[in-house]
Design a protein around this motif. Structure first.
Motif, PDB file in Angstrom:
ATOM      1  N   GLY A  51       0.832  -1.214   0.000  1.00 33.72           N
ATOM      2  CA  GLY A  51       0.000   0.000   0.000  1.00 33.72           C
ATOM      3  C   GLY A  51       0.856   1.249   0.000  1.00 33.72           C
ATOM      4  N   PHE A  52       0.226   2.363  -0.330  1.00 33.37           N
ATOM      5  CA  PHE A  52       0.928   3.653  -0.336  1.00 33.37           C
ATOM      6  C   PHE A  52       0.051   4.712   0.337  1.00 33.37           C
ATOM      7  N   ASP A  53       0.761   5.697   0.893  1.00 37.53           N
ATOM      8  CA  ASP A  53       0.088   6.886   1.426  1.00 37.53           C
ATOM      9  C   ASP A  53       0.847   8.102   0.880  1.00 37.53           C
ATOM     10  N   PHE A  54       0.267   8.792  -0.093  1.00 41.75           N
ATOM     11  CA  PHE A  54       0.901   9.956  -0.722  1.00 41.75           C
ATOM     12  C   PHE A  54       0.313  11.220  -0.096  1.00 41.75           C
ATOM     13  N   ARG A  55       1.186  12.172   0.221  1.00 42.49           N
ATOM     14  CA  ARG A  55       0.695  13.423   0.818  1.00 42.49           C
ATOM     15  C   ARG A  55       1.444  14.617   0.222  1.00 42.49           C
ATOM     16  N   GLY A  56       0.751  15.765   0.240  1.00 41.97           N
ATOM     17  CA  GLY A  56       1.404  16.994  -0.235  1.00 41.97           C
ATOM     18  C   GLY A  56       0.349  18.054  -0.485  1.00 41.97           C
ATOM     19  N   TYR A  57       0.624  18.905  -1.478  1.00 45.87           N
ATOM     20  CA  TYR A  57      -0.303  19.995  -1.815  1.00 45.87           C
ATOM     21  C   TYR A  57      -0.485  20.055  -3.324  1.00 45.87           C
ATOM     22  N   ILE A  58      -1.689  20.443  -3.712  1.00 43.14           N
ATOM     23  CA  ILE A  58      -1.959  20.642  -5.142  1.00 43.14           C
ATOM     24  C   ILE A  58      -2.313  22.107  -5.354  1.00 43.14           C
ATOM     25  N   ARG A  59      -1.758  22.708  -6.394  1.00 40.50           N
ATOM     26  CA  ARG A  59      -2.077  24.110  -6.678  1.00 40.50           C
ATOM     27  C   ARG A  59      -3.193  24.169  -7.713  1.00 40.50           C
ATOM     28  N   VAL A  60      -4.307  24.820  -7.361  1.00 42.68           N
ATOM     29  CA  VAL A  60      -5.383  25.014  -8.345  1.00 42.68           C
ATOM     30  C   VAL A  60      -5.364  26.477  -8.760  1.00 42.68           C
ATOM     31  N   PRO A  61      -5.542  26.746 -10.051  1.00 43.85           N
ATOM     32  CA  PRO A  61      -5.311  28.098 -10.580  1.00 43.85           C
ATOM     33  C   PRO A  61      -6.438  29.087 -10.302  1.00 43.85           C
ATOM     34  N   ASP A  62      -7.670  28.596 -10.215  1.00 41.78           N
ATOM     35  CA  ASP A  62      -8.813  29.520 -10.075  1.00 41.78           C
ATOM     36  C   ASP A  62      -9.798  29.033  -9.015  1.00 41.78           C
ATOM     37  N   ASP A  63     -10.615  29.968  -8.547  1.00 45.89           N
ATOM     38  CA  ASP A  63     -11.750  29.564  -7.704  1.00 45.89           C
ATOM     39  C   ASP A  63     -12.688  28.732  -8.569  1.00 45.89           C
ATOM     40  N   GLY A  64     -13.232  27.706  -7.997  1.00 51.12           N
ATOM     41  CA  GLY A  64     -14.207  26.927  -8.781  1.00 51.12           C
ATOM     42  C   GLY A  64     -14.463  25.571  -8.172  1.00 51.12           C
ATOM     43  N   VAL A  65     -15.328  24.807  -8.859  1.00 42.70           N
ATOM     44  CA  VAL A  65     -15.658  23.447  -8.432  1.00 42.70           C
ATOM     45  C   VAL A  65     -14.758  22.493  -9.206  1.00 42.70           C
ATOM     46  N   TYR A  66     -13.990  21.702  -8.477  1.00 39.06           N
ATOM     47  CA  TYR A  66     -13.044  20.768  -9.106  1.00 39.06           C
ATOM     48  C   TYR A  66     -13.547  19.345  -8.922  1.00 39.06           C
ATOM     49  N   THR A  67     -13.288  18.537  -9.926  1.00 32.62           N
ATOM     50  CA  THR A  67     -13.613  17.107  -9.867  1.00 32.62           C
ATOM     51  C   THR A  67     -12.308  16.328  -9.808  1.00 32.62           C
ATOM     52  N   PHE A  68     -12.232  15.384  -8.846  1.00 29.94           N
ATOM     53  CA  PHE A  68     -11.051  14.516  -8.744  1.00 29.94           C
ATOM     54  C   PHE A  68     -11.463  13.079  -9.045  1.00 29.94           C
ATOM     55  N   TYR A  69     -10.615  12.361  -9.743  1.00 31.58           N
ATOM     56  CA  TYR A  69     -10.895  10.989 -10.175  1.00 31.58           C
ATOM     57  C   TYR A  69      -9.790  10.062  -9.669  1.00 31.58           C
ATOM     58  N   CYS A  70     -10.229   8.936  -9.088  1.00 34.66           N
ATOM     59  CA  CYS A  70      -9.270   7.891  -8.666  1.00 34.66           C
ATOM     60  C   CYS A  70      -9.580   6.623  -9.439  1.00 34.66           C
ATOM     61  N   GLU A  71      -8.638   6.186 -10.271  1.00 33.17           N
ATOM     62  CA  GLU A  71      -8.821   4.910 -10.977  1.00 33.17           C
ATOM     63  C   GLU A  71      -7.793   3.932 -10.425  1.00 33.17           C
ATOM     64  N   SER A  72      -8.265   2.789  -9.921  1.00 30.24           N
ATOM     65  CA  SER A  72      -7.279   1.902  -9.276  1.00 30.24           C
ATOM     66  C   SER A  72      -7.726   0.458  -9.280  1.00 30.24           C
ATOM     67  N   ASP A  73      -6.762  -0.427  -9.150  1.00 31.02           N
ATOM     68  CA  ASP A  73      -6.916  -1.869  -8.853  1.00 31.02           C
ATOM     69  C   ASP A  73      -5.806  -2.161  -7.865  1.00 31.02           C
ATOM     70  N   ASP A  74      -6.089  -2.379  -6.593  1.00 34.32           N
ATOM     71  CA  ASP A  74      -7.374  -2.525  -5.932  1.00 34.32           C
ATOM     72  C   ASP A  74      -7.864  -1.154  -5.425  1.00 34.32           C
ATOM     73  N   GLY A  75      -7.916  -0.976  -4.090  1.00 32.98           N
ATOM     74  CA  GLY A  75      -8.649   0.183  -3.544  1.00 32.98           C
ATOM     75  C   GLY A  75      -7.822   1.451  -3.442  1.00 32.98           C
ATOM     76  N   SER A  76      -8.513   2.591  -3.505  1.00 34.39           N
ATOM     77  CA  SER A  76      -7.826   3.893  -3.375  1.00 34.39           C
ATOM     78  C   SER A  76      -8.805   4.917  -2.837  1.00 34.39           C
ATOM     79  N   ARG A  77      -8.268   6.037  -2.386  1.00 36.12           N
ATOM     80  CA  ARG A  77      -9.102   7.120  -1.857  1.00 36.12           C
ATOM     81  C   ARG A  77      -8.321   8.416  -1.980  1.00 36.12           C
ATOM     82  N   LEU A  78      -9.007   9.496  -2.371  1.00 40.36           N
ATOM     83  CA  LEU A  78      -8.368  10.813  -2.498  1.00 40.36           C
ATOM     84  C   LEU A  78      -9.040  11.791  -1.566  1.00 40.36           C
ATOM     85  N   LEU A  79      -8.225  12.508  -0.764  1.00 37.61           N
ATOM     86  CA  LEU A  79      -8.757  13.507   0.150  1.00 37.61           C
ATOM     87  C   LEU A  79      -8.162  14.857  -0.195  1.00 37.61           C
ATOM     88  N   ILE A  80      -8.965  15.913  -0.017  1.00 35.42           N
ATOM     89  CA  ILE A  80      -8.476  17.281  -0.047  1.00 35.42           C
ATOM     90  C   ILE A  80      -8.726  17.833   1.354  1.00 35.42           C
TER      91      ILE A  80
END
Ligand code: FHN
Length: 680
Positions: free
Chosen positions: A587-616
């Motif tokens: 398993g892995f646990d990745f952490r850090g920061y993502i820079r988004v350029p504008d105010d707005g509604v963002y969609t995040f997608y996780c595609e994986s085999d087996d399980g995964s989860r993305l948190l902001i």
């Protein structure tokens, strides 16, 4: 042009592109007809794995994968050949139980992944004739099926953990079983020779149900060649989409542009809606194992199985329900009991399943529907799971003129009162259900089904920061959409839908179809929320990329990584599995920061085999947990421009592996998150 030349080019055409690849839609409909009308079949997973019955070295969670999951060396597993002696096997009893359950076909494992052939194969010593039983099980089953008018079908695994030419070896046995001299093409030839035995020696076979197609050695080219080969042996046979490599995971449908075989194969799941124009069959276990597990008491109830059958039929699919027989050759008692319960319901109501087509309604709060054409009209079968408290069954948006309604189980077919309302029909059913699991009401109407489903209310997201644009759509001809923005029910005086409507604050949008100035559909109502974006974080970050922690362990779900000790840590440019030290159980646990350029509604997608989860921050945005093939889940979050804490966690149990994280947002089309916007 001489006749000889014409004949030559005709023959050449046939050889180069076999007749079935030129099969017309009408010809295909004829070939698929029995299967589409059958709707309900029995899956049987049976073989040497029934002997350990799910238990190995004190662990009891195994099934037909026991040789791989319990890492049983080949020579250890082969000993089961000398123990397989199902003296209580009675093909006629099995076929009779399937028939009495209302099933029209049987799909049995001629060979599962372990490579053991449940039939007398001249191509393999690892077959039923090498066991003390020495009887050709599939031949006995074929005779019993012919006698009872049940169509016999074979499940045949492409993946083979026994044959020396099959590659790849199991990960854990790479040091145990040499690959020297292994020739995959020779294995494919062997598989074809066995398939010829199966399609030649057992009479008419309805379906070849391939499986185990997911390993890298199997290709689309092999799949298409195998499809052509099998159809060459039996032109009328039906072949599932697992002959190729186009299946999209357990959802079972074929990915765009991939070779699709003849039908899709959702496994342990049912498509959310019907799939018009597509043939598909959901296969499911009665408990949680395909092969017999003597400790698996997690049985689905008879009523649940009946409603599952109805749900699948209401979406236009077939239901392949599994039994895993014991090493003695018996169906488990719990399976027999459920087959009887289903059979009792099917005996009274099978007409509402066989040969029916999908529901014309988008959804029904009280149950499901199926239908078939009748002279000058349509027969709707209304499957009432939840009895209406007032006894009145509402058919929302049905535009057809009713002819007659009655209970399917009523031999006198006494008419039920029908009332035509603005937005549909109401049937007076009385106070009590005739069947607590599913009462079927027959409703005959004029013409082909026409349902005015509530209009769609469309916007990019259900939330917005500044403003939102909303539009309306409907597939129902000769109607107009009228809407309100204050939560009230639209009347004919309400605004008529046209160009998109702009919302500047939280708004409840309601929409309804009108025809000739009268409402004809239920109301669709959606509230769009004006929200504040998540404020940006202000970390002291200097490095690009993410930090990661790498773990090893056996999990079926995402573990609490914070409570585990990592094997290694470090920084990495992006979310990748490149630092994994094992192929499985990590398993892995990745952490850090993502820079988004504008105010707005963002969609995040996780595609994986087996399980995964993305948190902001602390918010779970995309949750794709669990053991599954490559599968994508997504979620949205409103963000203000700047840096936001991001965390991606992942586990691989075994089998295929993969992890891909993407996003989209204002001015960003869906794409894998680039290295350039990640920091830690
Ligand atoms: O690996 C097989 C499994 O053992 C079982 O046969 C199911 C039923 O279709 N198919 C595969 C898992 O997707």
């Amino acid at each position: 042009m001489s006749l000889r030349i014409v004949l030559f080019f005709t023959l050449l055409l046939f050889v180069l592109c076999p007749a079935w690849s030129q099969e017309t839609a009408a010809q295909r409909d004829v070939r698929m007809q029995w299967w589409r009308e059958a709707r309900f079949g029995l899956f049987i997973h049976w073989g040497l794995y029934a002997i350990p019955a799910g238990e190995w070295e004190g662990k009891t969670e195994y099934g037909e994968w026991i040789r791989d999951r319990a890492r049983v060396p080949l020579d250890e597993y082969d000993k089961f050949v000398h123990q397989f002696n199902p003296t209580q096997f009675n093909a006629e009893e099995w076929v009779r139980m399937a028939k009495d359950a209302g099933m029209n076909y049987i799909v049995i494992t001629s060979k599962h992944h372990d490579g053991f052939s449940l039939f007398d194969s001249k191509e393999s010593e690892f077959d039923v004739m090498a066991t003390p039983f020495k009887r050709d099980i599939l031949l006995e089953l074929a005779k019993a099926c012919r006698k009872e008018g049940i169509t016999l079908c074979f499940y045949h695994s492409i993946m083979d953990w026994h044959h020396p030419d099959y590659l790849p070896r199991r990960e854990w046995e790479k040091g145990l079983r040499s690959t020297d001299g292994a020739d995959f093409n020779r294995y494919v030839d062997y598989m074809k020779r066995q398939l010829k035995e199966l399609l030649t020696n057992y009479g008419a076979i309805g379906v070849l149900w391939f499986d185990g197609e997911w390993e890298p050695t199997w290709t689309s080219a092999y799949g298409i060649d195998l499809y052509d080969y099998v159809r060459g042996l039996r032109p009328s046979i039906i072949i599932n989409n697992r002959v190729g490599i186009g299946r999209g995971g357990m959802g079972g449908m074929t990915k765009e542009g991939e070779f699709a075989g003849d039908f899709g194969t959702p496994e342990q799941e049912i498509p959310a809606t019907g799939l018009p124009g597509l043939d598909w069959e959901t296969c499911m276990t009665m408990n949680t194992h395909w092969g017999y597990n003597k400790n698996d008491y997690n049985w689905k109830s008879g009523p649940d199985l009946i409603r599952t059958l109805v749900d699948i039929a209401s979406k236009g699919g077939n239901y392949l329900l599994n039994v895993g027989p014991t090493a003695e050759g018996l169906f488990p008692d719990a399976s027999i009991e459920r087959l009887k319960q289903i059979g009792a319901w099917m005996k009274a109501n099978g007409e509402s399943i066989y040969g029916t087509k999908a529901s014309p309604f988008r959804n029904l709060s009280w149950g499901r529907s199926t239908h078939k054409r009748i002279p000058r009209g349509t027969r709707l079968y209304l499957h009432v799971f939840e009895w209406p408290a007032d006894g009145d069954l509402v058919l929302p948006g049905l535009l057809n003129s009713p002819k007659k309604a009655y209970f399917l189980s009523d031999p006198q077919k006494q008419s039920l009162p029908i009332t035509k309302k603005d937005d549909g029909l109401v049937l007076a059913l009385g106070s009590k259900p005739r069947d607590p699991v599913n009462t079927v009401v027959v409703l005959d109407v004029e013409g082909s089904p026409e349902v005015a489903s509530p209009p769609d209310i469309v916007s990019e997201h259900p939330v917005f920061l500044d403003f939102a644009e909303v539009s309306f759509a409907s597939e129902t001809r000769n109607t107009e959409i009228r809407y309100t923005l204050d939560g009230s029910v639209p009347t004919v005086q309400a605004p008529r839908a046209g160009s998109p409507v702009r919302l500047h604050g939280t708004t409840t949008v309601s929409a309804r179809l009108f025809r000739g100035g009268k409402p004809v559909s239920p109301v669709n109502r959606i509230t769009f929320m004006k929200v504040a974006g998540r404020p940006a974080d202000h970390p002291q970050t200097t490095q690009s990329g993410l930090s990661f922690s790498y773990y090893e362990g056996e999990w079926n779900m995402l573990p609490e990584f914070n409570a585990l000790r990592p094997i290694s840590r470090g920084s990495i440019t992006n979310v990748t599995l490149s630092q994994a030290k094992e192929e499985e159980h990590f398993g892995f646990d990745f952490r850090g920061y993502i820079r988004v350029p504008d105010d707005g509604v963002y969609t995040f997608y996780c595609e994986s085999d087996d399980g995964s989860r993305l948190l902001i921050g602390d918010s779970v945005v995309a949750d794709n947990d669990g053991r599954h093939a490559m599968r994508e889940q997504k979620g949205i979050i409103p963000l203000l421009a700047g840096l936001h804490a991001i965390r991606v966690i992942y586990f691989e149990q075994m089998g295929g592996q993969g992890l891909k994280v993407s996003y989209s947002g204002p001015g960003i089309v869906k794409q894998e998150i680039p290295d350039s916007v990640l920091f830690h």
